[in-house]
Design an enzyme around this catalytic site. Structure first.
Site, short mmCIF file in Angstrom:
data_model
loop_
_atom_site.label_atom_id
_atom_site.label_comp_id
_atom_site.label_asym_id
_atom_site.label_seq_id
_atom_site.Cartn_x
_atom_site.Cartn_y
_atom_site.Cartn_z
N GLU A 1 -11.59 6.70 0.83
CA GLU A 1 -11.18 7.65 0.20
C GLU A 1 -11.81 8.97 0.77
OE1 GLU A 1 -12.59 6.75 -3.89
OE2 GLU A 1 -11.00 5.74 -4.19
N ASN B 1 -9.93 0.32 1.32
CA ASN B 1 -9.39 1.64 1.16
C ASN B 1 -10.62 2.56 1.51
OD1 ASN B 1 -10.91 0.42 -1.16
ND2 ASN B 1 -10.43 2.10 -2.64
N CYS C 1 2.12 1.47 -0.31
CA CYS C 1 1.82 0.21 0.54
C CYS C 1 2.86 -0.82 0.62
CB CYS C 1 0.36 -0.36 0.33
SG CYS C 1 -0.94 0.54 0.33
N CYS D 1 -4.98 3.67 1.26
CA CYS D 1 -5.30 2.42 0.67
C CYS D 1 -5.59 1.28 1.81
CB CYS D 1 -4.05 1.78 -0.16
SG CYS D 1 -3.55 2.85 -1.40
N GLU E 1 -4.22 -1.73 1.93
CA GLU E 1 -3.27 -2.34 2.71
C GLU E 1 -2.83 -1.58 3.90
OE1 GLU E 1 -3.82 -1.52 -0.28
OE2 GLU E 1 -2.49 -2.85 -1.75
N CYS F 1 0.25 -0.48 -4.46
CA CYS F 1 0.94 0.66 -4.82
C CYS F 1 2.20 0.65 -4.24
CB CYS F 1 0.05 1.62 -4.67
SG CYS F 1 0.00 2.31 -3.03
N1 THU Z 1 -5.68 1.32 -3.87
C1 THU Z 1 -5.60 0.46 -2.96
O1 THU Z 1 -6.53 0.58 -1.87
N2 THU Z 1 -4.46 -0.13 -2.69
C2 THU Z 1 -3.38 -0.10 -3.54
O2 THU Z 1 -2.44 -0.77 -3.21
C3 THU Z 1 -3.60 0.84 -4.68
C4 THU Z 1 -4.80 1.78 -4.86
C5 THU Z 1 -7.04 2.30 -3.75
C6 THU Z 1 -6.73 3.86 -3.52
C7 THU Z 1 -7.83 4.31 -4.26
O3 THU Z 1 -9.17 4.48 -3.12
C8 THU Z 1 -8.29 3.50 -5.42
O4 THU Z 1 -7.79 2.22 -5.05
C9 THU Z 1 -8.02 3.73 -6.82
O5 THU Z 1 -6.91 4.30 -6.88
#
Ligand code: THU
Length: 141
Positions: free
Chosen positions: A45, A43, A90, A54, A56, A87
């Protein structure tokens, strides 16, 4: 071809690169594609939070930008109990390239759950339906 446990190990390594100073929630992903190659992602940010990508989707976009069009499987690693599920965004992005791909969610304790993209996203928005409509000219008006 990479084994499922190798894919999990690669996702776990990718998690080390997570850029998550805001949530501090680190996620790693590894996908195996039609060519047999593996692409990893974490991920990423952003100070403007909604621009976060994210793990994925990072992995899928890396793969597609390198010429891949088929996702055969994905491993996702988080430090949670139980392992975190992908999520909704994704799930839809994985569905585009691998509706029948396998999904392994795992945590740092070695717990794993095995499923499929279709099980996570039944009746996902289907690229074939969109392409068929375009071919019929429905979108030309
Ligand atoms: N996140 C992912 O990388 N993959 C997911 O399927 C759900 C959430 C990350 C996004 C964000 O940087 C952190 O998790 C908290 O939501």
């Amino acid at each position: 071809m990479v084994t499922p446990s190798e894919l999990v190990a690669l996702a776990r390594e990718a998690r080390e690169h997570a850029y998550a100073p805001y949530s501090r929630f680190h996620v790693g992903a590894a996908i195996v594609c039609g060519s047999g190659r593996v692409y990893t992602g974490c991920n990423v940010e952003n100070a403007s939070y909604s621009h976060t990508c994210c793990a994925e989707r990072t992995a899928v976009f890396k793969a597609v930008s390198e010429g891949e069009r088929v996702v055969l499987g994905v491993a996702i690693v988080t430090d949670t109990q139980p392992p975190a599920s992908p999520c909704g965004s994704c799930r839809q992005v994985l569905h585009e390239f691998g509706p029948d791909a396998f999904v392994i969610v795992a945590n740092l304790q070695g717990e794993e759950r095995h499923s499929t993209v279709r099980a996570y996203l039944p009746e996902g928005f289907d690229p074939e339906v969109v392409l068929a409509a375009i071919r019929r000219g429905q979108e030309a008006r």
